[in-house]
Design a protein around this motif. Sequence first.
Motif, PDB file in Angstrom:
ATOM      1  N   ALA A 122       6.039 -55.956  -3.971  1.00  0.00           N
ATOM      2  CA  ALA A 122       6.749 -56.569  -4.841  1.00  0.00           C
ATOM      3  C   ALA A 122       6.301 -56.673  -6.332  1.00  0.00           C
ATOM      4  CB  ALA A 122       6.820 -58.155  -4.066  1.00  0.00           C
ATOM      5  N   PRO A 123       7.219 -57.143  -7.419  1.00  0.00           N
ATOM      6  CA  PRO A 123       6.259 -57.341  -8.872  1.00  0.00           C
ATOM      7  C   PRO A 123       5.497 -58.038  -9.235  1.00  0.00           C
ATOM      8  CG  PRO A 123       8.519 -57.233  -8.966  1.00  0.00           C
ATOM      9  CD  PRO A 123       8.515 -57.326  -7.634  1.00  0.00           C
ATOM     10  N   VAL A 124       4.446 -57.593 -10.183  1.00  0.00           N
ATOM     11  CA  VAL A 124       3.043 -58.302 -10.181  1.00  0.00           C
ATOM     12  C   VAL A 124       3.472 -59.286 -11.687  1.00  0.00           C
ATOM     13  CG1 VAL A 124       0.405 -58.239 -11.183  1.00  0.00           C
ATOM     14  CG2 VAL A 124       1.627 -56.980  -8.533  1.00  0.00           C
ATOM     15  N   LEU A 125       3.089 -60.605 -11.424  1.00  0.00           N
ATOM     16  CA  LEU A 125       3.199 -61.387 -12.634  1.00  0.00           C
ATOM     17  C   LEU A 125       1.706 -60.948 -13.135  1.00  0.00           C
ATOM     18  CD1 LEU A 125       4.558 -63.595 -14.534  1.00  0.00           C
ATOM     19  CD2 LEU A 125       2.729 -65.151 -13.254  1.00  0.00           C
ATOM     20  N   VAL A 126       2.075 -60.876 -15.046  1.00  0.00           N
ATOM     21  CA  VAL A 126       0.882 -60.507 -15.953  1.00  0.00           C
ATOM     22  C   VAL A 126       1.480 -61.634 -17.112  1.00  0.00           C
ATOM     23  CG1 VAL A 126       0.312 -59.283 -17.596  1.00  0.00           C
ATOM     24  CG2 VAL A 126       1.783 -57.244 -15.517  1.00  0.00           C
ATOM     25  N   GLN A 127       0.161 -62.481 -16.756  1.00  0.00           N
ATOM     26  CA  GLN A 127       0.009 -63.516 -18.022  1.00  0.00           C
ATOM     27  C   GLN A 127       0.088 -63.259 -18.967  1.00  0.00           C
ATOM     28  OE1 GLN A 127      -2.633 -66.378 -16.095  1.00  0.00           O
ATOM     29  NE2 GLN A 127      -1.156 -67.051 -14.493  1.00  0.00           N
ATOM     30  N   ASP A 128      -0.460 -62.174 -19.086  1.00  0.00           N
ATOM     31  CA  ASP A 128      -0.616 -62.158 -20.778  1.00  0.00           C
ATOM     32  C   ASP A 128      -1.075 -60.171 -20.958  1.00  0.00           C
ATOM     33  OD1 ASP A 128      -1.934 -61.905 -23.478  1.00  0.00           O
ATOM     34  OD2 ASP A 128      -3.370 -62.726 -23.020  1.00  0.00           O
ATOM     35  N   TYR A 129      -2.335 -59.533 -20.579  1.00  0.00           N
ATOM     36  CA  TYR A 129      -2.065 -58.516 -20.858  1.00  0.00           C
ATOM     37  C   TYR A 129      -2.447 -57.881 -19.325  1.00  0.00           C
ATOM     38  CZ  TYR A 129      -7.094 -60.077 -20.331  1.00  0.00           C
ATOM     39  OH  TYR A 129      -8.012 -60.526 -19.930  1.00  0.00           O
ATOM     40  N   LEU A 130      -2.527 -56.410 -19.466  1.00  0.00           N
ATOM     41  CA  LEU A 130      -3.123 -55.144 -18.037  1.00  0.00           C
ATOM     42  C   LEU A 130      -4.549 -54.953 -18.898  1.00  0.00           C
ATOM     43  CD1 LEU A 130       0.048 -52.875 -17.843  1.00  0.00           C
ATOM     44  CD2 LEU A 130      -0.537 -54.973 -15.971  1.00  0.00           C
ATOM     45  N   ASP A 131      -5.327 -54.755 -17.604  1.00  0.00           N
ATOM     46  CA  ASP A 131      -6.668 -53.862 -17.666  1.00  0.00           C
ATOM     47  C   ASP A 131      -6.604 -52.718 -18.364  1.00  0.00           C
ATOM     48  OD1 ASP A 131      -7.978 -56.710 -18.035  1.00  0.00           O
ATOM     49  OD2 ASP A 131      -6.556 -56.465 -15.910  1.00  0.00           O
ATOM     50  N   LEU A 132      -7.626 -52.227 -19.098  1.00  0.00           N
ATOM     51  CA  LEU A 132      -7.408 -50.483 -19.891  1.00  0.00           C
ATOM     52  C   LEU A 132      -8.973 -50.198 -19.446  1.00  0.00           C
ATOM     53  CD1 LEU A 132      -5.912 -49.741 -22.735  1.00  0.00           C
ATOM     54  CD2 LEU A 132      -5.184 -49.653 -20.688  1.00  0.00           C
ATOM     55  N   THR A 133      -9.483 -49.231 -18.447  1.00  0.00           N
ATOM     56  CA  THR A 133     -10.576 -48.628 -18.415  1.00  0.00           C
ATOM     57  C   THR A 133     -10.210 -46.888 -18.373  1.00  0.00           C
ATOM     58  OG1 THR A 133     -11.171 -48.572 -16.246  1.00  0.00           O
ATOM     59  CG2 THR A 133     -11.512 -50.328 -16.968  1.00  0.00           C
ATOM     60  N   GLY A 134     -11.204 -46.887 -19.397  1.00  0.00           N
ATOM     61  CA  GLY A 134     -11.277 -44.972 -19.417  1.00  0.00           C
ATOM     62  C   GLY A 134     -11.578 -44.762 -20.366  1.00  0.00           C
ATOM     63  N   VAL A 135     -11.834 -43.286 -20.869  1.00  0.00           N
ATOM     64  CA  VAL A 135     -13.105 -41.789 -21.337  1.00  0.00           C
ATOM     65  C   VAL A 135     -12.206 -41.746 -21.489  1.00  0.00           C
ATOM     66  CG1 VAL A 135     -13.079 -40.828 -19.119  1.00  0.00           C
ATOM     67  CG2 VAL A 135     -14.472 -40.577 -20.746  1.00  0.00           C
ATOM     68  N   ALA A 136     -13.222 -41.203 -23.171  1.00  0.00           N
ATOM     69  CA  ALA A 136     -12.008 -40.303 -24.062  1.00  0.00           C
ATOM     70  C   ALA A 136     -12.737 -39.397 -24.876  1.00  0.00           C
ATOM     71  CB  ALA A 136     -11.482 -40.851 -25.234  1.00  0.00           C
ATOM     72  N   TYR A 137     -12.190 -37.816 -25.182  1.00  0.00           N
ATOM     73  CA  TYR A 137     -13.186 -36.865 -26.051  1.00  0.00           C
ATOM     74  C   TYR A 137     -12.610 -36.686 -27.749  1.00  0.00           C
ATOM     75  CZ  TYR A 137     -14.510 -32.275 -27.328  1.00  0.00           C
ATOM     76  OH  TYR A 137     -15.044 -31.267 -28.308  1.00  0.00           O
ATOM     77  N   VAL A 138     -13.430 -37.087 -28.294  1.00  0.00           N
ATOM     78  CA  VAL A 138     -12.604 -36.979 -29.948  1.00  0.00           C
ATOM     79  C   VAL A 138     -14.024 -35.606 -30.205  1.00  0.00           C
ATOM     80  CG1 VAL A 138     -13.323 -38.446 -31.950  1.00  0.00           C
ATOM     81  CG2 VAL A 138     -13.181 -39.139 -29.661  1.00  0.00           C
ATOM     82  N   HIS A 139     -13.358 -34.730 -31.601  1.00  0.00           N
ATOM     83  CA  HIS A 139     -13.570 -33.765 -31.989  1.00  0.00           C
ATOM     84  C   HIS A 139     -13.352 -34.066 -33.189  1.00  0.00           C
ATOM     85  CE1 HIS A 139     -15.274 -29.801 -32.659  1.00  0.00           C
ATOM     86  NE2 HIS A 139     -14.070 -29.959 -33.844  1.00  0.00           N
ATOM     87  N   ASN A 140     -14.956 -34.340 -33.206  1.00  0.00           N
ATOM     88  CA  ASN A 140     -14.532 -34.360 -35.444  1.00  0.00           C
ATOM     89  C   ASN A 140     -14.335 -33.237 -35.929  1.00  0.00           C
ATOM     90  OD1 ASN A 140     -14.190 -37.250 -35.511  1.00  0.00           O
ATOM     91  ND2 ASN A 140     -16.710 -37.704 -35.263  1.00  0.00           N
ATOM     92  N   THR A 141     -13.831 -32.742 -37.223  1.00  0.00           N
ATOM     93  CA  THR A 141     -13.597 -31.528 -38.076  1.00  0.00           C
ATOM     94  C   THR A 141     -14.409 -31.986 -39.283  1.00  0.00           C
ATOM     95  OG1 THR A 141     -12.932 -30.217 -37.230  1.00  0.00           O
ATOM     96  CG2 THR A 141     -13.297 -29.868 -39.077  1.00  0.00           C
ATOM     97  N   PHE A 142     -15.988 -31.912 -39.701  1.00  0.00           N
ATOM     98  CA  PHE A 142     -15.966 -32.413 -41.376  1.00  0.00           C
ATOM     99  C   PHE A 142     -15.240 -31.686 -42.220  1.00  0.00           C
ATOM    100  CE2 PHE A 142     -18.639 -35.088 -38.836  1.00  0.00           C
ATOM    101  CZ  PHE A 142     -18.588 -36.336 -39.278  1.00  0.00           C
ATOM    102  N   SER A 143     -15.168 -31.654 -43.610  1.00  0.00           N
ATOM    103  CA  SER A 143     -15.412 -31.379 -44.555  1.00  0.00           C
ATOM    104  C   SER A 143     -15.698 -31.391 -45.869  1.00  0.00           C
ATOM    105  CB  SER A 143     -13.619 -32.334 -45.559  1.00  0.00           C
ATOM    106  OG  SER A 143     -13.744 -33.335 -45.426  1.00  0.00           O
TER     107      SER A 143
END
Length: 283
Positions: free
Chosen positions: A64-85
Amino acid sequence: MARNMLLCERKTIASNPSTTWRAIMMKKTLISAAVAASLFALSAPASATLTNWYIDTDGAGGNAPVLVQDYLDLTGVAYVHNTFSDATNFTFNEVGNFLNLTADGTTALAPSLTAKFIGTGLGNVGGNLTFNPGGSLNVFSGTTDIADFTLQVGSAVLNAGTVLPNGAISFIFKATGMQTGYFFDSAMGDLATVANSATGLLLGFATTNVITSFTPITGSLITDYNNAFDPNVPTTVTPNLRTDLRLSNNGQFRLAVPEPSTLALFGIALLGVGFMSRRNSKS
């Protein structure tokens, strides 16, 4: 006036490239941040987001559909690569993998959802971080892509002397495609009708707090990064505090359908984002 500003920038770069490049990067960052702030002020208040909506994570399955009163929770991991000028200014590429296990911090989703984020942007050490419009957020139920969002604005403030966010990173997305049978408003109207309409506007708001991790970056993050940006990144990257970051994320995701009275203002704000994006691409 815009033409004169552009000519002025080009002339100054020719006379003093190093100093002026930093100034222009700073100006672009500040202007983009100002446009982002106007969008958040216009669209992001909690009162403007959907409440008591529903999500059916298995679609036509038996749950059955789930009631979302406000928000969905997020968890995760990200890879960021920076290039400096130079010593302080940089551009970045980012990929992130996320998991939606619960709604409102407590209600379990069965099955859970996953999401993939791809984005780019620019920043300056100890200053502001600004994402370029056009990044993507794709939401999956199993292997089925159930919703696609395009980034409109995203920003963060960085800790003094670092490239690390100080507090939350905030994003506004626009839904560009959605499968029927998964997302519903409080009256069980399918939000895919809004997302897939040429005149509809369904927004997603994400805020995430990040923690730096020094766990080696491997597996799907590297694969996704190479697929998105086509570099020759090795199979294992050792994180550091400058060019290669592994960020653990914990946050929330909300939906909103703006009132008709705000659509014109939102459109004007997005035109400002588009103008800045075109200027950045030409410079």
